[in-house]
Every structure is written in C-alpha cells, then in structure tokens.
Design a protein around this motif. Structure first.
Motif, PDB file in Angstrom:
ATOM      1  N   PHE A 120     -53.644   2.178   1.565  1.00 26.42           N
ATOM      2  CA  PHE A 120     -54.612   1.642   2.524  1.00 26.42           C
ATOM      3  C   PHE A 120     -54.002   1.601   3.928  1.00 26.42           C
ATOM      4  CE2 PHE A 120     -55.811  -0.163  -1.585  1.00 26.42           C
ATOM      5  CZ  PHE A 120     -57.167   0.089  -1.617  1.00 26.42           C
ATOM      6  N   GLU A 121     -52.748   1.195   3.984  1.00 28.34           N
ATOM      7  CA  GLU A 121     -52.056   1.158   5.274  1.00 28.34           C
ATOM      8  C   GLU A 121     -51.988   2.557   5.890  1.00 28.34           C
ATOM      9  OE1 GLU A 121     -50.743  -1.179   7.128  1.00 28.34           O
ATOM     10  OE2 GLU A 121     -50.378  -2.962   5.887  1.00 28.34           O
ATOM     11  N   LEU A 122     -51.724   3.565   5.070  1.00 30.62           N
ATOM     12  CA  LEU A 122     -51.626   4.933   5.555  1.00 30.62           C
ATOM     13  C   LEU A 122     -52.962   5.402   6.137  1.00 30.62           C
ATOM     14  CD1 LEU A 122     -49.885   7.518   5.765  1.00 30.62           C
ATOM     15  CD2 LEU A 122     -50.751   8.153   3.505  1.00 30.62           C
ATOM     16  N   ASP A 123     -54.039   5.136   5.415  1.00 30.40           N
ATOM     17  CA  ASP A 123     -55.357   5.538   5.917  1.00 30.40           C
ATOM     18  C   ASP A 123     -55.728   4.784   7.189  1.00 30.40           C
ATOM     19  OD1 ASP A 123     -56.005   7.526   4.234  1.00 30.40           O
ATOM     20  OD2 ASP A 123     -57.405   6.407   3.004  1.00 30.40           O
ATOM     21  N   ASN A 124     -55.360   3.510   7.235  1.00 27.89           N
ATOM     22  CA  ASN A 124     -55.661   2.725   8.436  1.00 27.89           C
ATOM     23  C   ASN A 124     -54.916   3.268   9.650  1.00 27.89           C
ATOM     24  OD1 ASN A 124     -56.692   0.210   9.826  1.00 27.89           O
ATOM     25  ND2 ASN A 124     -54.490  -0.173   9.967  1.00 27.89           N
ATOM     26  N   ALA A 125     -53.686   3.724   9.412  1.00 36.81           N
ATOM     27  CA  ALA A 125     -52.887   4.257  10.526  1.00 36.81           C
ATOM     28  C   ALA A 125     -53.365   5.643  10.964  1.00 36.81           C
ATOM     29  CB  ALA A 125     -51.414   4.312  10.122  1.00 36.81           C
ATOM     30  N   ILE A 126     -53.800   6.462   9.997  1.00 38.14           N
ATOM     31  CA  ILE A 126     -54.174   7.843  10.324  1.00 38.14           C
ATOM     32  C   ILE A 126     -55.643   7.967  10.703  1.00 38.14           C
ATOM     33  CG2 ILE A 126     -54.360  10.188   9.414  1.00 38.14           C
ATOM     34  CD1 ILE A 126     -51.957   9.604   7.658  1.00 38.14           C
ATOM     35  N   HIS A 127     -56.508   7.347   9.898  1.00 37.52           N
ATOM     36  CA  HIS A 127     -57.947   7.576  10.060  1.00 37.52           C
ATOM     37  C   HIS A 127     -58.679   6.440  10.765  1.00 37.52           C
ATOM     38  CE1 HIS A 127     -57.440  11.041   7.507  1.00 37.52           C
ATOM     39  NE2 HIS A 127     -56.937  10.299   6.536  1.00 37.52           N
ATOM     40  N   ILE A 140     -55.179  -6.104   6.622  1.00 35.57           N
ATOM     41  CA  ILE A 140     -54.124  -5.147   6.974  1.00 35.57           C
ATOM     42  C   ILE A 140     -53.915  -5.090   8.477  1.00 35.57           C
ATOM     43  CG2 ILE A 140     -53.697  -2.656   7.101  1.00 35.57           C
ATOM     44  CD1 ILE A 140     -54.596  -2.425   4.224  1.00 35.57           C
ATOM     45  N   LYS A 141     -55.018  -5.075   9.203  1.00 42.35           N
ATOM     46  CA  LYS A 141     -54.912  -5.027  10.667  1.00 42.35           C
ATOM     47  C   LYS A 141     -54.341  -6.329  11.221  1.00 42.35           C
ATOM     48  CE  LYS A 141     -58.735  -1.755  11.041  1.00 42.35           C
ATOM     49  NZ  LYS A 141     -60.151  -1.536  11.433  1.00 42.35           N
ATOM     50  N   GLU A 142     -54.667  -7.449  10.598  1.00 41.40           N
ATOM     51  CA  GLU A 142     -54.120  -8.731  11.040  1.00 41.40           C
ATOM     52  C   GLU A 142     -52.619  -8.800  10.789  1.00 41.40           C
ATOM     53  OE1 GLU A 142     -56.155 -11.868   9.114  1.00 41.40           O
ATOM     54  OE2 GLU A 142     -58.011 -11.661  10.286  1.00 41.40           O
ATOM     55  N   ARG A 143     -52.177  -8.351   9.616  1.00 41.10           N
ATOM     56  CA  ARG A 143     -50.764  -8.438   9.263  1.00 41.10           C
ATOM     57  C   ARG A 143     -49.940  -7.446  10.078  1.00 41.10           C
ATOM     58  NH1 ARG A 143     -48.102  -9.917   4.381  1.00 41.10           N
ATOM     59  NH2 ARG A 143     -49.909 -11.290   4.067  1.00 41.10           N
ATOM     60  N   ALA A 144     -50.401  -6.235  10.215  1.00 41.51           N
ATOM     61  CA  ALA A 144     -49.720  -5.190  10.996  1.00 41.51           C
ATOM     62  C   ALA A 144     -48.259  -5.021  10.594  1.00 41.51           C
ATOM     63  CB  ALA A 144     -49.819  -5.500  12.491  1.00 41.51           C
ATOM     64  N   ASN A 145     -47.998  -5.150   9.283  1.00 37.04           N
ATOM     65  CA  ASN A 145     -46.629  -4.989   8.764  1.00 37.04           C
ATOM     66  C   ASN A 145     -46.722  -4.463   7.336  1.00 37.04           C
ATOM     67  OD1 ASN A 145     -43.966  -5.070   8.028  1.00 37.04           O
ATOM     68  ND2 ASN A 145     -43.697  -7.267   8.347  1.00 37.04           N
ATOM     69  N   PRO A 146     -46.722  -3.154   7.144  1.00 33.53           N
ATOM     70  CA  PRO A 146     -46.926  -2.589   5.811  1.00 33.53           C
ATOM     71  C   PRO A 146     -45.939  -3.079   4.760  1.00 33.53           C
ATOM     72  CG  PRO A 146     -47.076  -0.873   7.489  1.00 33.53           C
ATOM     73  CD  PRO A 146     -46.573  -2.106   8.171  1.00 33.53           C
ATOM     74  N   TRP A 147     -44.692  -3.301   5.146  1.00 31.52           N
ATOM     75  CA  TRP A 147     -43.676  -3.656   4.151  1.00 31.52           C
ATOM     76  C   TRP A 147     -43.744  -5.120   3.742  1.00 31.52           C
ATOM     77  CZ3 TRP A 147     -42.400   0.760   2.421  1.00 31.52           C
ATOM     78  CH2 TRP A 147     -42.301   1.858   3.282  1.00 31.52           C
ATOM     79  N   SER A 148     -44.504  -5.912   4.438  1.00 34.92           N
ATOM     80  CA  SER A 148     -44.585  -7.340   4.109  1.00 34.92           C
ATOM     81  C   SER A 148     -45.291  -7.584   2.785  1.00 34.92           C
ATOM     82  CB  SER A 148     -45.320  -8.095   5.224  1.00 34.92           C
ATOM     83  OG  SER A 148     -46.665  -7.671   5.317  1.00 34.92           O
ATOM     84  N   TRP A 149     -46.097  -6.608   2.322  1.00 30.20           N
ATOM     85  CA  TRP A 149     -46.836  -6.807   1.077  1.00 30.20           C
ATOM     86  C   TRP A 149     -45.917  -6.832  -0.134  1.00 30.20           C
ATOM     87  CZ3 TRP A 149     -51.143  -8.518   2.739  1.00 30.20           C
ATOM     88  CH2 TRP A 149     -51.741  -7.986   3.885  1.00 30.20           C
ATOM     89  N   PHE A 150     -44.675  -6.372   0.015  1.00 33.35           N
ATOM     90  CA  PHE A 150     -43.730  -6.440  -1.094  1.00 33.35           C
ATOM     91  C   PHE A 150     -43.238  -7.867  -1.331  1.00 33.35           C
ATOM     92  CE2 PHE A 150     -43.663  -1.960  -0.135  1.00 33.35           C
ATOM     93  CZ  PHE A 150     -43.458  -1.358  -1.366  1.00 33.35           C
ATOM     94  N   GLY A 151     -43.536  -8.755  -0.426  1.00 34.63           N
ATOM     95  CA  GLY A 151     -43.047 -10.123  -0.557  1.00 34.63           C
ATOM     96  C   GLY A 151     -44.065 -11.120  -1.071  1.00 34.63           C
ATOM     97  N   GLY A 152     -45.258 -10.638  -1.489  1.00 32.47           N
ATOM     98  CA  GLY A 152     -46.245 -11.597  -1.981  1.00 32.47           C
ATOM     99  C   GLY A 152     -47.564 -10.946  -2.348  1.00 32.47           C
ATOM    100  N   ASP A 153     -48.634 -11.733  -2.184  1.00 30.88           N
ATOM    101  CA  ASP A 153     -49.974 -11.312  -2.595  1.00 30.88           C
ATOM    102  C   ASP A 153     -50.445 -10.106  -1.788  1.00 30.88           C
ATOM    103  OD1 ASP A 153     -52.401 -11.365  -3.900  1.00 30.88           O
ATOM    104  OD2 ASP A 153     -52.728 -13.510  -3.592  1.00 30.88           O
ATOM    105  N   TRP A 154     -51.388  -9.352  -2.346  1.00 26.64           N
ATOM    106  CA  TRP A 154     -51.928  -8.209  -1.631  1.00 26.64           C
ATOM    107  C   TRP A 154     -53.071  -8.665  -0.726  1.00 26.64           C
ATOM    108  CZ3 TRP A 154     -55.837  -4.146  -3.372  1.00 26.64           C
ATOM    109  CH2 TRP A 154     -56.894  -4.715  -4.078  1.00 26.64           C
TER     110      TRP A 154
END
Length: 487
Positions: free
Chosen positions: A81-88, A52-66
């Motif tokens: 997971f993206e939300l928790d990574n951004a907040i916590h 998630i930190k490498e991708r740094a693009n939450p919406w990109s997961w709609f285009g393929g594998d998780w």
C-alpha cells in the motif's frame, strides 16, 4: 540415435517453452484489472490510505498494528500500500495494476512450486493456467458438466453396451472432476476470488501472503529435490537396469542450504502479510507425505525451521499487539453450521448437497419433476464414486510389497488427495470467520495441481471404459507346434 546431451537439450527447450506460456498468463490479468474510481472509495481502502499518509513512515508498521488498527500484524503487506501511495498517489488505475501484477506473481510462484513438487513443467503450466482462470472469474465449465457429459455418456453406452458399469463409474468420476474444474468453494460457491483480489485493494493482504507462501514451498521442495536421498530397495527385480560404472545405488546428497534459508525467509515475509500463513507448516505434511511415498527420504527435521518461525511470529505478535481481540475481530468470528459447511466444501463438496436435497423433497415429491433434485443426486453420486476409488486404490496399495512402493510413482488420484488436503488445511482457520473470497485464494492455488491430476486420472478411466473388452484366448488342449516342453 539421440545422444543423452541431445535429450537434455530437447527437455530444456520444452521447459523454456512451458515457462514462456506460463508468463503469458499476465495477459488475462492485465485485461481484467480494475481501474475505476470505486477502487479507492471503499471505506477500508480510504481509511487505510489516510493512515498511511498521516504516518508517512513505511517502516513504522513493523513496530505495531497495521493502518486499520484492528489488531493485525501485517507490516509486509502494508508496504505494498505504501508503494502504491508513493508511486500512484490517488490514481485508482495504478492500484488496480498492482493488484493484477500481484495475482500474476502468485500464478508464477504456483508454476514454480508445481514444477518442483511434481517435477513436470507441463503439469506446472496447466496448473498455472487453471489457477489463472479461477482468478479472473472462471470459464463456464459447468455447462460442459451439465450438458455435454450426460450426452457423451449416453452415446458411449449405445456404442459399448457391455461396458455400462465401467462407463457409469467413469462418467461419475469425470463429472466430479468437472465440478472441481469450476473451482471448489472459491468460485462455484458463494464467495468470489476475482472480486476480492483483483477488484478490492485490501485483498492484496491475501495475495501478497500467497506469493510468499508459494515461493517458500517452491524453495523448500527445490532444496529437498536437490539433496534428499532416494530409498532404493536392495532387492533386484527383472525390470531393474544392470549396474554400470557410473550408476550408484543412492544418489549423493547435494547440500544447497541457500534454498532452505530462502524458504524460511519467504515464510517469515508471508507471516508479515496475512495471518492465514500460520498454516504453512501444516500444509507441508500432506505434500511431504506424497514425496515420501515416491521413495524420497524426506528430511522432516528441516521443517522444524518453519515451526520455529511460527513460534517467533506468535511471540512477536503477543508483544507488539494487544492480546484481547478487537471489535472487528469479535465481529468476524462465527460458529454454527456455516463453519462445518465451508470446511466440508474442501473435503467432500457434495455433502452440502444432501440437506438441500432433503429440504427440496420434504416440501413436495413433485420437485422430482424439476432438474434441480436430479442434479443434486448426481453431485452426491459423483462424490461417492470418488470415495469408492479412494478405497479401491488404498486396498491395491496395501497388497503391494514395500519393495514396489519404494520405487512406485503415486497414482494421480493420490496427488489430488494430497493437494486437496493441503488446500483444506490452508483454509481451515478461515472457516471460523464470516466469508470473504480472498480466504480461498491460497487454498485454491494449492488445489490447482490436484485438480489437474484428477482430470488426468478421470480421463484415463474414461478411455479404459470406452475401449473394447479384452477377448480371452481359447485354452490349448495341446502345446503349440515347436513350443518347449514344460518340466
């Protein structure tokens, strides 16, 4: 004399109290939430957060594998997971809090679903709290089943020796209900709902899916409740109320398409969380069957929207992910007796006790001196009693006229049957995978209402069994003084 407006106000007040009591389920979730550093040290969690930190693009997961890259399409649950990574960030307590809040949200969605499906805030409240107890690790009800119930049975037999047969049947039924209260498969079996949801970060794939599935079911049944016509018989019986100026033979349908659209939308979100959501259209079959029995003219055609969503999901998945199974998927698939045992645990839990009893007695008949074989026999007998009840109620229904059935409320036992079938269907595809506790999460949310209905049914039988037998009045040789002559 209370006015109709006063009755409505009183009912609204009761519903509001029940809703507040359901909201109180957040307390055990907050008390049991996980917060230790081990939450983020799990290998799956650590790898997932790294991606998630490498991708740094939450919406990109709609285009393929998780993020785990094992051929699963889960963009919606990945957003949690993206939300928790951004907040916590790297704070495990924040991730644990999100897990707890998701479980609480699933409980409230279960409350809403039950309130719509059974139209009772009381039953919805009991179901929500039972589901809560299953999630936080149970409440030791097996001790009630093993210790208190046999003692209560013996006392009842001494007090009502003529009712021994009824008492035995009621005892077996209550014993079965007690085993269901402990949580079939998900709690009392080898799997652990608590550890794989509240205590494991990747388990939120199943909890987020359950949230949207229960919201979808609740919105769908609200749509049907507001608009489905009641099938009212043309035959007038002695118990029917007289027609009035404001009464109608059939309630006019109320078109609320927003609820149906919401149901379809929630379902698509569930499909984007976890693959188990593909079973929702199948789950609707036993749930809708019970409504049909109650006299609702269920609009089955509207369920085509769920099947259309399932087809859309399958097409998108085939386009965005490789068709060939990943190594992880091949590793998780299984065949053999374990599949059958897990499926049977939802339909006939006591059946898995038969081979265990056979093995115990084949080793030595001296094992009968221990309590374990007798407990297994009791479990098997309680399951048989449930099938006897099912056959008896089915025969009674067959003997009733169609007119009666159109106005009848299904026996509590059949509410349990419908919910049990729904939970078994929800679990069915997961039986072919190596066991995890979060596989049982959505099925047990569906089963909670059935268990509550079964407990009510068993208690009514118990009260009937402990009651004094009716005394037949002696026949009259002559008409009573002042009675009318029979022509």
């Amino acid at each position: 004399m209370s006015t109709p407006r006063g009755k409505i106000s009183k009912r609204l007040g009761r519903n509001q109290i029940h809703f507040l009591l359901a909201l109180a389920t957040i307390i055990p979730f907050l008390l049991k939430r996980s917060s230790g550093p081990g939450l983020l040290r799990d290998s799956d969690t650590a790898f997932l957060l790294m991606k998630i930190k490498e991708r740094a693009n939450p919406w990109s997961w709609f285009g393929g594998d998780w993020p785990l890259e094992n051929h699963f399409y889960r963009p919606v649950s990945t957003l949690f997971f993206e939300l928790d990574n951004a907040i916590h960030g790297s704070n495990p307590a924040g991730f644990g809090l999100t897990n707890a809040l998701l479980c609480f949200a699933c409980t409230m969605a279960t409350y809403w679903f039950v309130a719509e499906w059974r139209r009772s805030s009381t039953v919805a409240l009991l179901s929500a709290w039972l589901f809560t107890l299953w999630q936080i690790g149970g409440f030791g009800f097996e001790y009630f089943a093993l210790l208190i119930l046999p003692i209560a049975f013996l006392i009842a037999v001494v007090a009502r020796p003529k009712n021994t047969g009824k008492l035995l049947a009621a005892f077996l039924l209550i014993f079965y209900a007690a085993t269901e209260l402990t949580g079939v498969a998900g709690v009392s079996g080898g799997r652990n709902i608590f550890g794989d949801t509240l205590g494991w970060i990747p388990g939120r794939t199943a909890t987020s899916m359950t949230l949207f599935c229960m919201l979808s079911l609740a919105a769908y049944f609200r749509y049907e409740r507001l608009g489905a016509e009641r099938e009212i018989s043309d035959t007038v019986t002695a118990t029917d109320l007289p027609a009035t100026r404001t009464s109608e033979a059939k309630r006019e349908s109320v078109n609320k398409p927003a609820w149906l659209i919401a149901a379809f939308g929630f379902y698509l979100l569930a499909l984007g969380c976890y693959e188990q959501a593909v079973m929702l259209p199948f789950v609707l079959i036993p749930l809708g069957w019970l409504w049909k029995w109650e006299g609702y003219r269920l609009r089955w055609v509207t369920q085509l929207g769920f099947w259309a969503g399932l087809v859309l999901y399958a097409v998108m998945r085939s386009q965005l992910l490789p068709v060939k199974p990943s190594g992880y998927q091949l590793q998780q698939f299984r065949t053999g007796p374990g599949v059958i045992q897990d499926l049977v645990s939802y339909l006939v839990p006591g059946a898995n006790s038969v081979p265990t009893l056979q093995t115990s007695l084949s080793v030595s008949l001296l094992n009968l001196l221990n309590s374990d074989p007798w407990l297994l026999l009791l479990v098997i007998a309680s399951n048989v009693s449930v099938f006897v009840v099912a056959i008896a109620t089915a025969k009674a229904i067959r003997n009733q006229s169609a007119t009666v059935l159109q106005k009848a409320t299904p026996p509590l036992f059949w509410v349990f049957v419908a919910a049990a079938l729904a939970s078994a269907l929800a679990f069915a595809p997961m039986a072919f995978l190596h066991s995890f506790g979060h596989y049982d999460y959505w099925p047990m949310a569906l089963r909670a209402i059935g268990v509550i209905a079964l407990v009510q049914f068993a208690l009514r039988h118990a009260l009937s069994a402990v009651s004094l037998q009716a005394i037949q009045a002696p026949p009259r040789s002559h008409p009573a003084p002042g009675s009318l002559p029979h022509l």
